[in-house]
Motif scaffolding. Sequence first.
Motif, PDB file in Angstrom:
ATOM      1  N   THR A   2      -2.196  11.627  -5.906  1.00 16.35           N
ATOM      2  CA  THR A   2      -3.382  12.322  -6.248  1.00 16.35           C
ATOM      3  C   THR A   2      -4.230  11.157  -6.842  1.00 16.35           C
ATOM      4  O   THR A   2      -3.637  10.061  -7.462  1.00 16.35           O
ATOM      5  CB  THR A   2      -3.418  13.456  -7.044  1.00 16.35           C
ATOM      6  OG1 THR A   2      -2.773  13.071  -8.322  1.00 16.35           O
ATOM      7  CG2 THR A   2      -2.451  14.770  -6.532  1.00 16.35           C
ATOM      8  N   ILE A   3      -5.437  11.450  -7.058  1.00 15.66           N
ATOM      9  CA  ILE A   3      -6.425  10.532  -7.769  1.00 15.66           C
ATOM     10  C   ILE A   3      -6.336  10.708  -9.327  1.00 15.66           C
ATOM     11  O   ILE A   3      -6.265   9.350  -9.744  1.00 15.66           O
ATOM     12  CB  ILE A   3      -7.871  10.979  -7.445  1.00 15.66           C
ATOM     13  CG1 ILE A   3      -8.326  10.963  -6.047  1.00 15.66           C
ATOM     14  CG2 ILE A   3      -8.957  10.280  -8.386  1.00 15.66           C
ATOM     15  CD1 ILE A   3      -9.628  11.323  -5.734  1.00 15.66           C
ATOM     16  N   ALA A   4      -5.692  11.745  -9.736  1.00 19.44           N
ATOM     17  CA  ALA A   4      -5.597  11.657 -11.352  1.00 19.44           C
ATOM     18  C   ALA A   4      -4.330  10.910 -11.552  1.00 19.44           C
ATOM     19  O   ALA A   4      -4.093  10.408 -12.488  1.00 19.44           O
ATOM     20  CB  ALA A   4      -5.010  13.318 -11.675  1.00 19.44           C
ATOM     21  N   GLY A   5      -3.387  10.687 -10.560  1.00 22.15           N
ATOM     22  CA  GLY A   5      -2.124   9.880 -10.944  1.00 22.15           C
ATOM     23  C   GLY A   5      -2.385   8.431 -11.020  1.00 22.15           C
ATOM     24  O   GLY A   5      -1.892   7.780 -11.846  1.00 22.15           O
ATOM     25  N   GLY A   6      -3.400   7.915 -10.136  1.00 16.92           N
ATOM     26  CA  GLY A   6      -4.032   6.683 -10.111  1.00 16.92           C
ATOM     27  C   GLY A   6      -4.578   6.279 -11.597  1.00 16.92           C
ATOM     28  O   GLY A   6      -4.616   5.389 -12.195  1.00 16.92           O
ATOM     29  N   ILE A   7      -5.323   7.333 -11.885  1.00 13.84           N
ATOM     30  CA  ILE A   7      -6.282   7.355 -13.009  1.00 13.84           C
ATOM     31  C   ILE A   7      -5.142   7.194 -14.492  1.00 13.84           C
ATOM     32  O   ILE A   7      -5.467   6.368 -15.345  1.00 13.84           O
ATOM     33  CB  ILE A   7      -7.094   8.429 -13.252  1.00 13.84           C
ATOM     34  CG1 ILE A   7      -8.288   8.213 -12.356  1.00 13.84           C
ATOM     35  CG2 ILE A   7      -7.976   8.410 -14.647  1.00 13.84           C
ATOM     36  CD1 ILE A   7      -9.232   9.356 -12.136  1.00 13.84           C
ATOM     37  N   LEU A   9      -2.189   6.031 -14.724  1.00 14.60           N
ATOM     38  CA  LEU A   9      -1.476   4.634 -14.527  1.00 14.60           C
ATOM     39  C   LEU A   9      -2.416   3.869 -15.112  1.00 14.60           C
ATOM     40  O   LEU A   9      -1.989   2.996 -15.966  1.00 14.60           O
ATOM     41  CB  LEU A   9      -0.919   4.107 -13.216  1.00 14.60           C
ATOM     42  CG  LEU A   9       0.235   5.071 -12.856  1.00 14.60           C
ATOM     43  CD1 LEU A   9       0.728   4.301 -11.288  1.00 14.60           C
ATOM     44  CD2 LEU A   9       1.349   4.671 -13.891  1.00 14.60           C
ATOM     45  N   ILE A  10      -3.585   3.542 -14.740  1.00 17.78           N
ATOM     46  CA  ILE A  10      -4.900   2.555 -15.070  1.00 17.78           C
ATOM     47  C   ILE A  10      -4.818   2.944 -16.791  1.00 17.78           C
ATOM     48  O   ILE A  10      -4.900   1.870 -17.251  1.00 17.78           O
ATOM     49  CB  ILE A  10      -5.971   2.894 -14.459  1.00 17.78           C
ATOM     50  CG1 ILE A  10      -5.949   2.325 -12.939  1.00 17.78           C
ATOM     51  CG2 ILE A  10      -7.024   2.161 -15.253  1.00 17.78           C
ATOM     52  CD1 ILE A  10      -7.035   2.568 -12.213  1.00 17.78           C
ATOM     53  N   MET A  11      -4.852   4.181 -17.155  1.00 18.30           N
ATOM     54  CA  MET A  11      -5.015   4.430 -18.873  1.00 18.30           C
ATOM     55  C   MET A  11      -3.759   3.916 -19.356  1.00 18.30           C
ATOM     56  O   MET A  11      -3.991   3.424 -20.557  1.00 18.30           O
ATOM     57  CB  MET A  11      -5.391   5.836 -18.861  1.00 18.30           C
ATOM     58  CG  MET A  11      -6.645   6.349 -18.263  1.00 18.30           C
ATOM     59  SD  MET A  11      -7.107   8.168 -18.784  1.00 18.30           S
ATOM     60  CE  MET A  11      -5.672   9.119 -19.088  1.00 18.30           C
ATOM     61  N   LEU A  12      -2.617   4.334 -19.021  1.00 21.76           N
ATOM     62  CA  LEU A  12      -1.457   3.739 -19.679  1.00 21.76           C
ATOM     63  C   LEU A  12      -1.491   2.148 -19.543  1.00 21.76           C
ATOM     64  O   LEU A  12      -1.097   1.924 -20.783  1.00 21.76           O
ATOM     65  CB  LEU A  12      -0.214   4.485 -19.081  1.00 21.76           C
ATOM     66  CG  LEU A  12       0.256   5.657 -19.190  1.00 21.76           C
ATOM     67  CD1 LEU A  12       1.130   6.207 -18.346  1.00 21.76           C
ATOM     68  CD2 LEU A  12       0.301   5.950 -20.667  1.00 21.76           C
ATOM     69  N   GLY A  13      -1.797   1.630 -18.345  1.00 17.55           N
ATOM     70  CA  GLY A  13      -1.751   0.101 -18.617  1.00 17.55           C
ATOM     71  C   GLY A  13      -2.751  -0.401 -19.685  1.00 17.55           C
ATOM     72  O   GLY A  13      -2.663  -1.391 -20.071  1.00 17.55           O
ATOM     73  N   GLY A  39      -0.836  -1.248 -10.347  1.00 22.08           N
ATOM     74  CA  GLY A  39      -0.579  -0.114  -9.767  1.00 22.08           C
ATOM     75  C   GLY A  39      -1.268   0.995  -9.555  1.00 22.08           C
ATOM     76  O   GLY A  39      -1.315   1.692  -8.494  1.00 22.08           O
ATOM     77  N   GLY A  40      -1.884   1.436 -10.635  1.00 27.80           N
ATOM     78  CA  GLY A  40      -2.888   2.495 -10.584  1.00 27.80           C
ATOM     79  C   GLY A  40      -4.180   2.372  -9.849  1.00 27.80           C
ATOM     80  O   GLY A  40      -4.554   3.156  -9.152  1.00 27.80           O
ATOM     81  N   LEU A  41      -4.422   1.017  -9.858  1.00 32.74           N
ATOM     82  CA  LEU A  41      -5.678   0.693  -8.798  1.00 32.74           C
ATOM     83  C   LEU A  41      -5.378   0.968  -7.404  1.00 32.74           C
ATOM     84  O   LEU A  41      -6.043   1.451  -6.443  1.00 32.74           O
ATOM     85  CB  LEU A  41      -6.149  -0.591  -9.283  1.00 32.74           C
ATOM     86  CG  LEU A  41      -7.313  -1.053  -8.447  1.00 32.74           C
ATOM     87  CD1 LEU A  41      -8.549  -0.184  -8.690  1.00 32.74           C
ATOM     88  CD2 LEU A  41      -7.796  -2.643  -8.492  1.00 32.74           C
ATOM     89  N   VAL A  42      -4.007   0.347  -7.034  1.00 30.61           N
ATOM     90  CA  VAL A  42      -3.741   0.466  -5.708  1.00 30.61           C
ATOM     91  C   VAL A  42      -3.512   1.935  -5.283  1.00 30.61           C
ATOM     92  O   VAL A  42      -3.872   2.456  -4.405  1.00 30.61           O
ATOM     93  CB  VAL A  42      -2.319  -0.170  -5.514  1.00 30.61           C
ATOM     94  CG1 VAL A  42      -1.809   0.047  -4.510  1.00 30.61           C
ATOM     95  CG2 VAL A  42      -2.698  -1.857  -5.435  1.00 30.61           C
TER      96      VAL A  42
END
Length: 87
Positions: A2-7, A9-13, A39-42
């Motif tokens: 989902t889109i939320a999973g990528g966001i 990961l970006i926030m954690l990074g 990874g979150g961006l991908v």
Amino acid sequence: MTIAGGIVLIMLGAIFTWAVEFDLAGFDINVLGVILMLGGLVWLLFALYRLNAARRALASSTTVVTEDPLTHQRVYEERRYDDPPVV
């Protein structure tokens, strides 16, 4: 995916890269943050691609045939639904 999973990961990074001041021997937490952000961006780009592909697959067209009772002519009306269905 989902889109939320990528966001997330970006926030954690971003948190690991810029907000954490913790050092471990032989381990760089900033590099881990950059890897998580990439990874979150991908993940985000792939989720957007899948969402777009699903919308194109759901778009359908319907043909409505009606007959005028006075002139006995058939009217063909084609409708294309580009919006996703409301469930």
